[in-house]
Design an enzyme around this catalytic site. Structure first.
Site, PDB file in Angstrom:
ATOM      1  N   LYS A  24     128.084 -33.932  34.035  1.00  0.00           N
ATOM      2  CA  LYS A  24     128.953 -35.146  34.773  1.00  0.00           C
ATOM      3  C   LYS A  24     130.408 -35.094  34.701  1.00  0.00           C
ATOM      4  O   LYS A  24     131.321 -35.012  35.429  1.00  0.00           O
ATOM      5  CB  LYS A  24     128.263 -36.186  34.622  1.00  0.00           C
ATOM      6  CG  LYS A  24     129.005 -37.570  35.257  1.00  0.00           C
ATOM      7  CD  LYS A  24     128.279 -38.884  34.931  1.00  0.00           C
ATOM      8  CE  LYS A  24     128.992 -39.638  33.661  1.00  0.00           C
ATOM      9  NZ  LYS A  24     130.093 -40.193  33.948  1.00  0.00           N
ATOM     10  N   ASN A  25     130.584 -35.009  33.285  1.00  0.00           N
ATOM     11  CA  ASN A  25     132.217 -35.171  32.749  1.00  0.00           C
ATOM     12  C   ASN A  25     132.847 -34.146  32.844  1.00  0.00           C
ATOM     13  O   ASN A  25     134.045 -34.025  32.737  1.00  0.00           O
ATOM     14  CB  ASN A  25     132.005 -35.638  31.179  1.00  0.00           C
ATOM     15  CG  ASN A  25     131.710 -37.074  31.038  1.00  0.00           C
ATOM     16  OD1 ASN A  25     131.604 -37.879  32.106  1.00  0.00           O
ATOM     17  ND2 ASN A  25     131.207 -37.500  29.918  1.00  0.00           N
ATOM     18  N   ARG A  95     134.270 -45.052  36.773  1.00  0.00           N
ATOM     19  CA  ARG A  95     135.671 -45.212  35.936  1.00  0.00           C
ATOM     20  C   ARG A  95     136.516 -43.755  35.999  1.00  0.00           C
ATOM     21  O   ARG A  95     137.648 -43.771  36.010  1.00  0.00           O
ATOM     22  CB  ARG A  95     135.136 -45.149  34.363  1.00  0.00           C
ATOM     23  CG  ARG A  95     134.763 -46.574  33.829  1.00  0.00           C
ATOM     24  CD  ARG A  95     135.979 -47.422  33.692  1.00  0.00           C
ATOM     25  NE  ARG A  95     135.861 -48.772  33.142  1.00  0.00           N
ATOM     26  CZ  ARG A  95     136.203 -49.371  32.150  1.00  0.00           C
ATOM     27  NH1 ARG A  95     137.012 -48.871  31.422  1.00  0.00           N
ATOM     28  NH2 ARG A  95     135.975 -50.441  32.017  1.00  0.00           N
ATOM     29  N   CYS A 119     131.107 -48.089  34.100  1.00  0.00           N
ATOM     30  CA  CYS A 119     130.392 -49.063  32.951  1.00  0.00           C
ATOM     31  C   CYS A 119     131.603 -50.084  32.255  1.00  0.00           C
ATOM     32  O   CYS A 119     132.433 -49.504  32.209  1.00  0.00           O
ATOM     33  CB  CYS A 119     130.024 -47.949  31.966  1.00  0.00           C
ATOM     34  SG  CYS A 119     128.321 -47.153  32.204  1.00  0.00           S
ATOM     35  N   ARG A 124     139.432 -49.496  28.741  1.00  0.00           N
ATOM     36  CA  ARG A 124     139.774 -48.181  28.714  1.00  0.00           C
ATOM     37  C   ARG A 124     141.152 -47.943  29.365  1.00  0.00           C
ATOM     38  O   ARG A 124     141.107 -47.501  30.464  1.00  0.00           O
ATOM     39  CB  ARG A 124     138.645 -47.255  29.511  1.00  0.00           C
ATOM     40  CG  ARG A 124     137.458 -47.218  29.015  1.00  0.00           C
ATOM     41  CD  ARG A 124     136.660 -45.951  29.547  1.00  0.00           C
ATOM     42  NE  ARG A 124     135.219 -46.454  29.952  1.00  0.00           N
ATOM     43  CZ  ARG A 124     134.337 -45.337  30.023  1.00  0.00           C
ATOM     44  NH1 ARG A 124     134.742 -44.172  30.409  1.00  0.00           N
ATOM     45  NH2 ARG A 124     133.177 -45.748  30.234  1.00  0.00           N
ATOM     46  N   ASP A 310     129.339 -41.136  23.368  1.00  0.00           N
ATOM     47  CA  ASP A 310     128.416 -41.107  24.173  1.00  0.00           C
ATOM     48  C   ASP A 310     126.941 -40.769  23.631  1.00  0.00           C
ATOM     49  O   ASP A 310     125.900 -41.246  24.423  1.00  0.00           O
ATOM     50  CB  ASP A 310     128.750 -40.277  25.357  1.00  0.00           C
ATOM     51  CG  ASP A 310     129.551 -40.472  26.341  1.00  0.00           C
ATOM     52  OD1 ASP A 310     129.968 -41.830  26.228  1.00  0.00           O
ATOM     53  OD2 ASP A 310     130.218 -39.824  27.286  1.00  0.00           O
ATOM     54  N   ARG A 402     123.739 -42.755  37.245  1.00  0.00           N
ATOM     55  CA  ARG A 402     125.071 -42.270  37.280  1.00  0.00           C
ATOM     56  C   ARG A 402     125.271 -40.824  36.280  1.00  0.00           C
ATOM     57  O   ARG A 402     126.136 -40.013  36.739  1.00  0.00           O
ATOM     58  CB  ARG A 402     126.207 -43.210  36.611  1.00  0.00           C
ATOM     59  CG  ARG A 402     126.401 -44.281  37.497  1.00  0.00           C
ATOM     60  CD  ARG A 402     127.446 -45.435  36.934  1.00  0.00           C
ATOM     61  NE  ARG A 402     128.544 -44.403  36.307  1.00  0.00           N
ATOM     62  CZ  ARG A 402     128.912 -44.479  35.250  1.00  0.00           C
ATOM     63  NH1 ARG A 402     128.356 -45.494  34.240  1.00  0.00           N
ATOM     64  NH2 ARG A 402     129.945 -43.789  34.786  1.00  0.00           N
TER      65      ARG A 402
END
Length: 421
Positions: A24-25, A95, A119, A124, A310, A402
């Site tokens: 995902k990232n 985000r 989230c 952040r 994470d 997500r």
């Protein structure tokens, strides 16, 4: 979505094979990078089917990028992209949406975005992103919760030193720099595998990016980028999740499509707890867990290659039933212990003070009604439920979806008693 829940009957050992999907990232910055490509199509293979990825594709469509999915492949054509405004409703859903800022400024020379959502893990701040882009010639003002960004003369290269190796800021600077005039140097850059993946994709499109994976990244600006084919790297946090599932429940798992080299300190910590872990090349990991785990002493979350924030909730769940005491020190986010109250509901012995959590291992956890509080905390609750005695129900699955592609199907293939209702 909110009416769905996972019903889990705990106590089953896990045995079998689980395929790890794309990261995902990595997929999100790669999708935003397609905005910069004005010639030809970008083809992203191994692109996970996640709600965050769906929102990113919707943002692309709003900008004018033609975007379609064929299985796990996403095809994006940004040749006629020209819209400079992203609707607030889409920005608030994730985000990572701020990563579109650098790409849009680099391509369109202006954009209007609202502050991102996602989230609630505490502040952040995006000040690192904004100050870096200002150094590159962007003019950015805030009006009624919107960021009004322009670069009337285009962006130019700059020497940028980050006070913290922020992944998002590093990505935004890279995206803005690839079509800027001159050379950009990023000092104290993030070193995550996802940064290297973005650099590889951009290079495939004709960008000149050097040093990804080190703390100094150098980007030489080019006038245009062309499309290319690229395969998204495996999701290292999903990999860590299923390794921790085996640690919690016992048994044997093969994780296919997983790269052990991206896991940093995760594997040594699990091995110190008594897990037998072997990797086969860059696409397979085997884990076998028998008997009660031993508690690791101290785990501190740090930027890569340190222990990832994470994975903190995931490994904490494994320590709840380990023999001994583990101290966690959360150095990245303020509100990263929101899963603790739910684990306590199951019988876990956890004390929290500020950024420190102390976990004293107990003999057993008990099934309970649980609510996911964020993405990784939600996954941790699923693991706890799998290892608990009796039945658990997990709600607020929107958080889990997500970042996990059909988590219940993957776990069911390995023998878990879990279903979505």
């Amino acid at each position: 979505m909110e009416k769905q829940k996972l019903v889990i009957n705990g106590g089953n050992r896990l045995e079998g094979e689980i395929a790890v999907h794309g990261a995902k990232n990595s997929a999100l910055p790669l999708l935003s990078a397609t905005v910069l490509v004005s010639e030809g199509e970008c083809v992203l293979h191994n692109c996970p089917k996640l709600t965050d990825v769906d929102y990113a594709m919707r943002i692309l469509s709003c900008i004018g990028v033609k975007c379609k999915r064929e299985g796990s492949t996403v095809i994006a054509d940004a040749s006629v992209a020209e819209n400079t405004e992203v609707p607030q409703s889409l920005m608030r859903e994730m985000r990572s949406s701020i990563v579109f800022l650098g790409a849009m400024l680099g391509r369109m020379k202006s954009c209007k975005l609202s502050f991102p959502g996602g989230c609630e893990l505490g502040p952040r701040p995006i000040d690192l992103h904004l100050s870096a882009l200002r150094e590159m010639g962007a003019e950015i003002t805030e009006q009624h919760g919107f960021l009004m960004c322009t670069a009337p003369k285009g962006l130019h290269g700059a020497n940028i030193s980050l006070s913290f190796p922020s992944v998002g800021a590093t990505e935004n600077i890279m995206l803005a720099a690839v079509r800027a005039k001159g050379v950009t140097q990023i000092h104290n850059a993030a070193r995550e595998p996802e940064i290297c993946d973005l650099a590889e994709f951009l290079s495939g499109c004709g960008a000149k990016v050097h040093g990804a994976g080190t703390d100094i990244i150098i980007v030489e600006g080019v006038k245009t980028l062309h499309g290319c084919e690229h395969r998204v790297i495996p999701d290292r946090i999903v990999t860590a999740s299923y390794l921790c599932a085996a640690a919690c429940c016992g048994g044997e798992l093969i994780l296919s499509g997983a790269n052990a080299e991206h896991l940093g300190q995760m594997i040594p910590i699990l091995q110190s707890m008594g897990c037998k872990i072997y990797s086969f090349g860059k696409d397979s990991i085997y884990i076998r867990v028998t008997g009660r785990l031993k508690a690791p002493q101290t785990i501190r979350t740090m930027p890569y290659p340190g222990f990832p924030t994470d994975a903190q909730a995931l490994i904490m769940t494994a320590t709840t039933k380990a023999q001994g005491t583990t101290v966690f020190v959360e150095n990245i986010f303020e509100n990263r212990y929101r899963h603790v109250s739910e684990l306590r509901r199951m019988g876990a012995n956890i004390k929290v003070e500020g950024k420190v959590a102390v976990v004293e291992g107990v003999d057993r956890l008990y099934g309970s009604e649980l609510q996911a509080t964020d993405l990784r905390g939600g996954a941790a609750l699923v693991l706890a439920a799998l290892s608990a005695e009796g039945k658990s129900v997990v709600t607020k699955l929107c958080h889990i979806d997500r970042g996990y592609e059909n988590i219940e199907r993957s776990l069911r293939l390995a023998g878990a008693d879990i279903k979505r209702v």
